[in-house]
Design a protein around this motif. Structure first.
Motif: not given
Length: 583
Positions: A87-93, A96-97, A185-189, A245-252
């Motif tokens: 949850a912390a990582v998801a909220a962190g990204f 940033g948005v 993905r939620p941050a991308v959306n 963010l899509e690039i980070i999802i794909k390539k870390g």
């Protein structure tokens, strides 16, 4: 820096207010965005900030962040079976948005994690660091000792190597249970679909308009189609950020620190006189450290070590206060405010003299957290009279425009994160085509050589960020932190004391009016504190600076308290956009 008179603001705000009853998101004729009624917002139908409905109770977990959108995303992760770290990582990204004025992919920060499974507490340092080609002589300094021009706060030379992506992904890989796709993905959306601009974000865009307009890469992201700041209620979309963010999802991690994103960072920063290299980015790694540990009246305080001064100085302040019967003093009485003011002066003087990045300079951390040392310091406090200022604090360069969030679950996982791009919109330069600003963290170094906080390649500038976990008898009790530059330390220590010494709940402790003092011997007070109290403090020798009823500069605490009945109380700060959500 003044926005151009806001000529069209009234018309847009009026239109927003007139349509505020709509039940679905719609586009108004002028481009104003009307928020869905079921979505919480921190402002009312008149565009004024509300100061209530910030807290939440949870049975499974609580997420408290500085933006509703990020709290909701974090809570959704918990509902899907993720743990507090997921949850912390998801909220962190997501932050940033939704809060690009304060943090984001181009910044860095600190994270404290308490693992329920092992009982271990981990500190992750993902602070920005000086590029390898940076030197104390990189800025031209005038005869007055100040940097000539504005290169210390904007443009390429103001930016350090960002650590946020590396830090968040490290936490996910080591302590999370979900995939990058699930948590990012939620941050991308959010970036693709947009979110509603609050008075805080709109005001910051107006405050920084001259700098946002100055850099074309930034203007096309953070100004509207007319080249003006967004108004309260407008919809803000950032498709370039979604792409990143899509690039980070794909390539870390490599998707950010190598390849096209890294090239854009280097090219854009160096276009504006930066000294970045691809090697700087490729070599960035978060550092895992032992947190600072103290004890206040039987409660274990676990917080940030160097290069933050925050944890050690928070512990020192609490150690000093432990020599007095704080619980017998009425909160914000003259005697209470005087005691805290004097303790702050002592501790901030130590911070000013000794603090730096302990990987580069000696720092007396054991002394800062010593009970014996604090007892000696406490002997110098006169409970009836203010002492003169001790020395000027040279660490006053930090920005107040950081963010903090806290997450806790019923299992006892606790995460406290403070992260930042330093000043409002960092160095004002967006990595061209990728939707995020870089930090201006180099401004936190002092100019010149031979100082604990002088620039060295790879060194992190001193910070006050104090993400903190509190345990009682080894069990979870509270997790909290705040933005606010040097005021972070005073704010976090006040909230801890109010919960421990006065039995306040999380939201009450956050809402209560605050004070601030440092070595300058000027006590800052929120104006909800009565005039008769101020008069008494002045009679005791204090110089009082009245701020405002809800002073944003006094920080923005997000915290979670484990209650005796087994539930969790989340508190969020009404001084900004904070909102806690429980599950």
């Amino acid at each position: 820096m003044v926005y151009k008179k806001f000529l069209y603001a009234g018309a847009i705000v009026s239109l927003i207010l007139g349509l505020s009853a709509c039940t679905t998101a719609t586009k108004a004729g002028t481009g104003a965005y009307v928020q869905e009624t079921e979505t919480w917002k921190p402002f009312d139908e008149n565009g004024e900030m509300i100061r209530t409905d910030r807290n939440a109770i949870g049975e499974v977990g609580v997420v408290s962040t500085s933006k509703y959108e990020a709290s909701k995303i974090g809570r959704d992760i918990l509902k899907q079976g993720g743990n507090a770290i997921d949850a912390a990582v998801a909220a962190g990204f997501a932050l940033g948005v939704a809060e690009p004025n304060s943090s984001g992919l181009g910044g860095g920060g600190f994270m404290v994690i308490r693992s329920a499974k092992t009982g271990e507490t981990i500190f992750i340092d993902f602070r920005e660091r000086a590029p390898k080609n940076s030197t104390p002589e990189m800025w031209k300094v005038g005869e007055d000792g100040k940097v000539v021009g504005n290169q210390k706060v904007e443009g390429g030379k103001a930016a350090g190597i960002p650590g946020e992506v590396a830090g968040l992904l490290y936490a996910l890989e080591k302590y999370g249970t979900m995939s990058r796709e699930q948590v990012i993905r939620p941050a991308v959306n959010l970036a693709k679909n947009g979110f509603t601009v609050t008075p805080t974000l709109s005001g910051d865009m107006k405050n920084q308009f001259d700098r946002l307009e100055k850099y074309p890469e930034t203007a096309k992201v953070f100004l509207n189609e007319e080249g003006l700041p967004y108004e309260t209620g407008d919809k803000f979309v950032n498709k370039d950020m979604a792409k990143t963010l899509e690039i980070i999802i794909k390539k870390g991690k490599d998707g950010f620190y190598k390849g096209e994103v890294a090239k854009a960072i280097v090219n854009t920063m160096n276009k504006y006189d930066g000294v970045f290299t691809m090697e700087d980015l490729a070599n960035y790694k978060p550092i895992i450290k032992k947190p600072v540990v103290g004890n206040y009246r039987g409660y274990e305080i676990i917080s940030s070590p160097s290069p933050s001064s925050g944890g050690a100085i928070v512990v020192e302040i609490l150690n000093i206060l432990e020599n007095f019967n704080v619980g017998e003093l009425k909160v914000n009485s003259p005697e209470y405010l005087h005691l805290f003011s004097e303790a702050y002066k002592m501790a901030y003087a130590d911070r000013a003299k000794y603090m730096g990045d302990s990987d580069y300079v000696p720092v007396p951390m054991n002394g800062f957290v010593s009970k014996k040392y604090a007892k000696e310091v406490a002997k110098d406090i006169d409970l009836k009279k203010s002492k003169d200022g001790i020395a000027h604090d040279p660490w006053m360069y930090e920005s107040e425009d950081t963010t903090h969030y806290s997450i806790a679950d019923k299992e006892g996982n606790m995460v406290s994160v403070t992260k930042t791009v330093n000043g409002l919109f960092g160095n004002s330069v967006v990595a061209d085509g990728y939707g995020f600003v870089l930090n201006n963290e180099m401004d936190d170094f002092v100019t010149g050589v031979g100082h604990p906080n002088s620039i060295e390649p790879g060194k992190a500038p001193l910070s006050s960020m104090s993400p903190t976990v509190v345990l009682k008898d080894g069990k979870p009790f509270m997790v909290l932190g705040s933005p606010g530059a040097t005021k972070i330390i005073s704010t976090v220590s006040q909230v801890i004391s109010r919960v421990v010494d006065h039995g306040m709940g999380m939201q009450e402790a956050i809402d209560t009016p605050r004070l601030y003092d440092n070595t300058a011997n000027k006590i800052g007070l929120e104006t909800r504190i009565p005039e008769e109290t101020i008069k008494k403090l002045e009679e005791m020798g204090h110089t009082v600076v009245k701020t405002s009823d809800w002073d944003r500069g006094m920080g923005s605490v997000q915290g979670v308290l484990y209650k005796a009945d087994g539930t969790l109380e989340g508190g969020a700060d009404p001084r900004r956009d904070g909102k806690a959500l429980g599950y």
